[in-house]
Motif scaffolding. Structure first.
Motif, short mmCIF file in Angstrom:
data_model
loop_
_atom_site.label_atom_id
_atom_site.label_comp_id
_atom_site.label_asym_id
_atom_site.label_seq_id
_atom_site.Cartn_x
_atom_site.Cartn_y
_atom_site.Cartn_z
N THR A 127 0.81 -1.21 0.00
CA THR A 127 0.00 0.00 0.00
C THR A 127 0.85 1.27 0.00
O THR A 127 0.39 2.33 0.43
N GLY A 128 2.09 1.15 -0.47
CA GLY A 128 2.92 2.33 -0.67
C GLY A 128 2.53 3.04 -1.96
O GLY A 128 1.53 2.71 -2.60
N PRO A 129 3.33 4.02 -2.40
CA PRO A 129 2.98 4.79 -3.60
C PRO A 129 2.77 3.94 -4.84
O PRO A 129 1.82 4.17 -5.60
N ALA A 130 3.62 2.95 -5.08
CA ALA A 130 3.48 2.14 -6.30
C ALA A 130 2.15 1.39 -6.30
O ALA A 130 1.41 1.40 -7.29
N GLY A 131 1.84 0.73 -5.19
CA GLY A 131 0.59 -0.01 -5.10
C GLY A 131 -0.63 0.88 -5.19
O GLY A 131 -1.63 0.56 -5.85
N MET A 132 -0.56 2.06 -4.55
CA MET A 132 -1.73 2.93 -4.54
C MET A 132 -1.93 3.63 -5.88
O MET A 132 -3.07 3.91 -6.27
N TYR A 133 -0.86 3.94 -6.60
CA TYR A 133 -1.04 4.48 -7.95
C TYR A 133 -1.70 3.45 -8.86
O TYR A 133 -2.55 3.77 -9.69
#
Length: 512
Positions: free
Chosen positions: A124-130
């Motif tokens: 759920t960091g930036p990569a996953g959330m983008y």
């Protein structure tokens, strides 16, 4: 007056899309998009509408006349990016407000009757959330967010320095998707312990892995495993309150030896090194209103750190930190920043042509030969280039660093900021040399239905915003495969119920 982009720019290009006159560059379509430290407003073309500031997820854009004293230099930084440089889409001489726009392109074409997809996003960091944001905003997909920690956020929450609250603010943009009606969250759920990759795929049409690069690279030198020799992510996790890092990992009222020797040596010259140096030498009063962990603040409050020495194996021209990070450090008045001219090659580099904006900033820094006696009046950060550590010294715990040129530096703490690499994902192929999952435009090699995004895909490079373009490519590959019928069949009988039952049986936290 024009607007200006400042130090905390995340480069996710939300401002580019919002600008009505195309005055922010580089854009994602331009070849230098991924190579600049930040984005820049063309002051000749800006119409002062403020749309970019409204769209910025990290509060990095301000009217020039409202820039604070510490950010005032960014008016010149933005303008200098365009001096003597033709920019695609720049204004024509016959009109101050006219811009050429790129040809309209539709990069995706989805059938109107395409069935909703069930996609698991692990991380759920930036990569996953983008990636999740792309799926939720542009398709009717249902998304299951899986994270091994009980609090979402990844590096935005636990990797960004606490004195950069505006950068952390992008987490608020991501958090609005946590309660989206087509989102399920499985926090405190670890792949390999609570669920397997095969089980995830069996209950979803596809799985996107956004698990980052959590392994710290080693230096491979004697003494690296001594107490007091720590990877940088442990120190960053310590002052950010990461649940995996003990609160006394670096220093506390009970275990203050790490910080009590006065000097800390940081190996590496990247942004993490600069962050660590800045936090360890900051005045506690400057950190008190930030989200820094209270135990870390108490340990730093003793003022035990008098000097941080940042070691770089090569010269100043190869400094890995970005210009905005260096500019922030150099502009801090309570801390003395010095480049140690112990080697004539350092002067040659600093007197020669600038190789980058970061190199140019170092050329303006104070230079002197440093005797490494601890400063008495105010903390000091020393950049020592052409300095290769060949062993960490000490009996029972760290007492110093021995350099290849014969120099001995006494230190109570050594922070190893030599980079990161991915960790193998159980059930997926892994390139051990590169530390990534092998893929083709995000499609995991030889693992139908599995996709990667972020650092586990491309290695530990790029900032927060880089993940937006990276995620767009991966999601595009996933959707292409869905339209072409290349996704594997799954056990649709119970939808996600079988997965939920299995997780409950293993004691995983309830779904959120």
């Amino acid at each position: 007056m024009a607007f200006a982009i400042t130090q905390t720019c995340c480069t996710d290009a939300s401002c580019v899309a919002a600008c009505p006159v195309n005055c922010i560059h580089p854009t994602p379509d331009e070849p230098d998009f991924a190579t600049t430290d930040m984005l820049y407003v063309d002051p000749r073309a800006c119409i002062d509408c403020g749309a970019c500031a409204d769209a910025c997820p990290v509060d990095a854009i301000f009217p020039v006349e409202r820039l604070s004293a510490s950010l005032a230099g960014y008016a010149e930084v933005n303008a200098a990016h365009y001096d003597g440089k033709p920019v695609a889409g720049a204004l024509r001489e016959d009109s101050p407000l006219f811009h050429d726009w790129y040809p309209l392109r539709f990069t995706r074409s989805l059938p109107a009757d395409m069935a909703p997809l069930d996609v698991a996003v692990v991380g759920t960091g930036p990569a996953g959330m983008y990636a999740a944001q792309d799926l939720l905003l542009h398709t009717s997909s249902r998304v299951t967010l899986v994270d091994r920690l009980r609090t979402p956020g990844g590096l935005v929450r636990y990797g960004v320095a606490p004195d950069h609250p505006s950068t952390k603010r992008i987490g608020e943009s991501f958090a609005r998707f946590h309660t989206h009606p087509r989102v399920r969250m499985r926090l405190g759920t670890e792949v390999g312990r609570d669920v397997t990759a095969a089980e995830l795929l069996a209950q979803h049409d596809a799985v996107i892995w956004a698990v980052g690069a959590p392994e710290s690279r080693t230096l491979g030198i004697e003494g690296e495993d001594l107490p007091g020799s720590l990877p940088a992510d442990t120190v960053v996790g310590w002052y950010n309150g990461h649940p995996d890092v003990p609160r006394d990992a670096v220093g506390s009222a009970e275990l203050g030896a790490d910080l009590g020797d006065g000097r800390v040596v940081v190996v590496g010259t990247g942004n993490v090194s600069v962050d660590v140096a800045r936090i360890l030498t900051a005045r506690p009063s400057d950190l008190r209103d930030t989200p820094i962990d209270r135990h870390a603040l108490d340990a730093l409050g003793a003022g035990a750190v008098r000097e941080v020495v940042v070691l770089g194996r090569r010269g100043p021209e190869t400094v890995a930190a970005t210009a905005p990070e260096l500019r922030e450090l150099l502009d801090r008045t309570p801390v003395e920043v010095v480049i140690d001219e112990h080697d004539p090659r350092i002067g040659e580099s600093l007197d020669g042509p600038a190789r980058s904006e970061a190199h140019r900033l170092l050329q303006r820094a104070r230079r002197e030969k440093v005797d490494h006696s601890l400063p008495a009046d105010r903390p000091r950060v020393v950049f020592r280039f052409h300095a290769t550590p060949d062993r960490i010294t000490g009996t029972g715990r760290v007492q110093g660093v021995h350099l290849a040129d014969g120099t001995d530096l006494a230190a109570g703490l050594v922070v190893r900021a030599a980079g990161h690499r991915g960790r193998p994902v159980p059930g997926l192929p892994f390139d051990d040399d590169l530390g990534v999952v092998p893929h083709d435009a995000g499609r995991v090699a030889g693992a139908l239905g599995h996709y990667v995004v972020g650092w586990i895909k491309r290695g530990p490079s790029g900032g927060i915003g880089t993940n937006r373009t990276c995620a767009a490519e991966t999601v595009g590959s996933l959707l292409d495969d869905a339209v072409a019928g290349r996704l594997p069949a799954r056990a649709r009988g119970g939808s996600l119920r079988a997965l939920v039952r299995g997780l409950r049986h293993r004691g995983a936290p309830p779904i959120r």
